[in-house]
Design a protein around this motif. Structure first.
Motif, PDB file in Angstrom:
ATOM      1  N   GLY A   1      10.481  -4.344   6.660  1.00  0.00           N
ATOM      2  CA  GLY A   1      10.185  -2.894   6.242  1.00  0.00           C
ATOM      3  C   GLY A   1       9.072  -2.940   5.184  1.00  0.00           C
ATOM      4  O   GLY A   1       8.874  -1.803   4.336  1.00  0.00           O
ATOM      5  N   THR A   2       8.713  -4.256   4.775  1.00  0.00           N
ATOM      6  CA  THR A   2       7.746  -4.116   3.473  1.00  0.00           C
ATOM      7  C   THR A   2       6.491  -3.725   4.011  1.00  0.00           C
ATOM      8  O   THR A   2       5.988  -3.471   5.260  1.00  0.00           O
ATOM      9  N   PHE A   3       5.566  -3.155   2.803  1.00  0.00           N
ATOM     10  CA  PHE A   3       4.354  -2.905   2.738  1.00  0.00           C
ATOM     11  C   PHE A   3       3.327  -3.882   2.553  1.00  0.00           C
ATOM     12  O   PHE A   3       1.914  -3.276   2.693  1.00  0.00           O
ATOM     13  N   LEU A   4       3.781  -4.997   2.222  1.00  0.00           N
ATOM     14  CA  LEU A   4       3.072  -5.804   1.590  1.00  0.00           C
ATOM     15  C   LEU A   4       2.990  -7.117   2.781  1.00  0.00           C
ATOM     16  O   LEU A   4       3.696  -7.835   2.922  1.00  0.00           O
ATOM     17  N   GLY A   5       1.918  -6.903   3.496  1.00  0.00           N
ATOM     18  CA  GLY A   5       1.555  -7.815   4.739  1.00  0.00           C
ATOM     19  C   GLY A   5       0.877  -9.135   4.172  1.00  0.00           C
ATOM     20  O   GLY A   5       1.006  -9.560   2.999  1.00  0.00           O
ATOM     21  N   GLY A   6       0.891  -9.989   5.334  1.00  0.00           N
ATOM     22  CA  GLY A   6       0.088 -11.336   4.967  1.00  0.00           C
ATOM     23  C   GLY A   6      -1.266 -11.126   4.437  1.00  0.00           C
ATOM     24  O   GLY A   6      -1.527 -12.082   3.701  1.00  0.00           O
ATOM     25  N   HIS A   7      -1.902  -9.906   4.748  1.00  0.00           N
ATOM     26  CA  HIS A   7      -3.052  -9.638   4.117  1.00  0.00           C
ATOM     27  C   HIS A   7      -3.083  -8.127   3.550  1.00  0.00           C
ATOM     28  O   HIS A   7      -2.303  -7.403   4.265  1.00  0.00           O
ATOM     29  N   PRO A   8      -3.939  -7.985   2.518  1.00  0.00           N
ATOM     30  CA  PRO A   8      -3.739  -6.519   2.033  1.00  0.00           C
ATOM     31  C   PRO A   8      -4.364  -5.418   2.453  1.00  0.00           C
ATOM     32  O   PRO A   8      -5.330  -5.687   3.508  1.00  0.00           O
ATOM     33  N   ASP A   9      -3.767  -4.405   2.697  1.00  0.00           N
ATOM     34  CA  ASP A   9      -4.009  -3.099   3.486  1.00  0.00           C
ATOM     35  C   ASP A   9      -4.333  -2.090   2.487  1.00  0.00           C
ATOM     36  O   ASP A   9      -3.375  -1.500   1.690  1.00  0.00           O
ATOM     37  N   MET A  10      -5.310  -1.594   2.262  1.00  0.00           N
ATOM     38  CA  MET A  10      -6.058  -0.566   1.372  1.00  0.00           C
ATOM     39  C   MET A  10      -5.179   0.732   1.658  1.00  0.00           C
ATOM     40  O   MET A  10      -5.106   1.776   0.914  1.00  0.00           O
ATOM     41  N   HIS A  11      -4.741   1.124   2.929  1.00  0.00           N
ATOM     42  CA  HIS A  11      -4.134   2.118   3.292  1.00  0.00           C
ATOM     43  C   HIS A  11      -2.504   2.372   2.880  1.00  0.00           C
ATOM     44  O   HIS A  11      -1.914   3.324   2.711  1.00  0.00           O
ATOM     45  N   LYS A  12      -2.224   1.304   2.339  1.00  0.00           N
ATOM     46  CA  LYS A  12      -0.560   1.125   2.198  1.00  0.00           C
ATOM     47  C   LYS A  12      -0.311   0.750   0.653  1.00  0.00           C
ATOM     48  O   LYS A  12       0.749   1.180   0.153  1.00  0.00           O
ATOM     49  N   ILE A  13      -1.370  -0.023   0.038  1.00  0.00           N
ATOM     50  CA  ILE A  13      -1.147  -0.567  -1.296  1.00  0.00           C
ATOM     51  C   ILE A  13      -1.955   0.027  -2.325  1.00  0.00           C
ATOM     52  O   ILE A  13      -3.198  -0.080  -2.348  1.00  0.00           O
ATOM     53  N   PRO A  14      -1.331   0.824  -3.443  1.00  0.00           N
ATOM     54  CA  PRO A  14      -2.475   1.211  -4.415  1.00  0.00           C
ATOM     55  C   PRO A  14      -3.055   0.216  -5.425  1.00  0.00           C
ATOM     56  O   PRO A  14      -2.490  -0.980  -5.208  1.00  0.00           O
ATOM     57  N   GLY A  15      -4.181   0.355  -5.474  1.00  0.00           N
ATOM     58  CA  GLY A  15      -5.316  -0.787  -6.205  1.00  0.00           C
ATOM     59  C   GLY A  15      -5.885  -1.705  -5.190  1.00  0.00           C
ATOM     60  O   GLY A  15      -6.605  -2.503  -5.551  1.00  0.00           O
ATOM     61  N   VAL A  16      -5.667  -1.700  -3.790  1.00  0.00           N
ATOM     62  CA  VAL A  16      -6.260  -2.511  -2.944  1.00  0.00           C
ATOM     63  C   VAL A  16      -7.460  -1.606  -2.362  1.00  0.00           C
ATOM     64  O   VAL A  16      -7.369  -0.519  -1.839  1.00  0.00           O
TER      65      VAL A  16
END
Length: 277
Positions: free
Chosen positions: A93-108
Motif C-alpha cells: 500500500g505504500t506510495f514510495l516505490g523502488g524508484h521515485p514517482d512524480m505523480h505520487k510523491i510531493p517534491g519529486v
C-alpha cells in the motif's frame, strides 16, 4: 558546518533503517549522495513543502532513481512527506516505490529509474525557465554508471548551445556500478576534459565534504551562459566500512552479524539488529 555534518549522519541512519525495515533497496548508492542532498536541501534549493508546486521553486531531479530512498529521507526531513509515510517504504500500500514517482510523491520533479533520462528532463526545465524569464534553477544528480548512456551525451551537447547557466549537473562519481568497477566496464576518463570540451563549465569536489559542496553551490553560475557541471568524487557505501567500494553490495541487505557492525558504525540502536529482514 557542524549542523550539516550532523544532518548527514542522521540522514545516513534514516536511509539505512528505512531500507532494512522495508526489505530491500540500494543502500550504497544512497549513502554516496548523502552530503550532496544535505547541502542542497539545507542551504541551496528554494523549495517549500507547503507549496511544492510553486512555479518559482528550484527543481531537483534525482536521475539515478534507484537511490530513491535517499531522496525520500531528505523529503521527510523537509516536511514533504511524513515520518509515518516514510516508514511505509517496502510495505503493502505504500506510495514510495523502488524508484521515485512524480505523480505520487510531493517534491519529486521527475519519475526516474530508467537511467539516462534525468538530464534531458532537467534541460527541458532549465530551457523553459530561460524562455519564461523565470529565475528558478534546475539541479540534476546523475550516476557515473549512468553516464555510459548515449542520452546523457546527447543532452550534454544541447545545454551549452542554449547557454543554460541556470542548470547544474552533479555527477556522483563513486566509480562503481551494479556489477563491477566503472573502469572495467566502460571507463569515463578523462571525464572532466570530455565535459569541458562539450562546452560545460566543470569543477571537481569531494562529494562528502560539506564545506566544498556549499562553496561550489554558492558560486553558481560558474560562468555566464555556460551550464554548470560538478564532478563529485564519492565513496559508494560511505559510512559502513564493509560496504565501501565493494560492488557486491549494490543491492543486498546485511546479515545478522553485518547488521551489528553497520548499526554500531552508524550510531543506531542495536535493537534494529534484531529486526528480521
Amino acid at each position: 558546518m557542524i549542523e550539516l555534518k550532523e544532518h548527514s549522519r542522521r540522514l545516513r541512519r534514516k536511509i539505512f533503517q528505512t531500507i532494512c525495515l522495508g526489505g530491500g533497496g540500494h543502500i550504497p548508492a544512497c549513502l554516496s549522495i548523502v552530503e550532496i542532498l544535505t547541502v542542497l536541501y539545507d542551504k541551496i534549493l528554494r523549495v517549500d513543502h507547503n507549496n511544492p508546486d510553486d512555479p518559482g521553486r528550484d527543481r531537483f531531479i534525482l536521475s539515478k532513481g534507484h537511490a530513491g530512498v535517499a531522496l525520500y529521507a531528505i523529503l521527510s526531513e523537509k516536511g514533504f512527506i511524513s515520518e509515518q509515510q516514510l516508514a511505509t517504504y517496502g510495505h503493502p500500500g505504500t506510495f514510495l516505490g523502488g524508484h521515485p514517482d512524480m505523480h505520487k510523491i510531493p517534491g519529486v520533479e521527475a519519475s526516474t529509474g530508467a537511467l539516462g533520462h534525468g538530464l534531458a528532463f532537467g534541460i527541458g526545465m532549465a530551457l523553459a525557465a530561460k524562455m519564461d524569464g523565470s529565475d528558478y534553477r534546475t539541479f540534476v544528480l546523475i550516476g557515473d554508471g549512468e553516464c555510459q548512456e548515449g542520452t546523457i551525451w546527447e543532452a550534454a551537447l544541447f545545454a551549452p548551445q542554449h547557454g543554460l547557466d541556470n542548470l547544474t549537473v552533479i555527477i556522483d562519481y563513486n566509480k562503481l556500478q551494479a556489477l563491477d568497477r566503472l573502469k572495467n566496464i566502460i571507463s569515463l576518463e578523462p571525464l572532466m576534459d570530455k565535459l569541458h570540451s562539450f562546452g560545460w563549465e566543470v569543477r571537481e569536489v569531494d562529494g562528502h565534504n560539506v564545506e566544498q559542496l556549499q562553496e561550489i553551490f554558492h558560486s553558481l553560475p560558474l560562468k555566464k551562459d555556460k551550464p554548470n557541471l560538478i564532478v563529485a568524487n564519492t565513496i559508494k557505501g560511505r559510512g559502513i566500512s564493509f560496504m565501501e567500494n565493494v560492488p557486491i553490495w549494490h543491492y543486498r541487505l546485511p546479515n545478522k552479524e553485518e547488521m551489528k557492525t553497520a548499526c554500531a558504525e552508524l550510531g543506531l540502536k542495536e535493537l534494529l539488529c534484531e529486526t528480521p529482514i
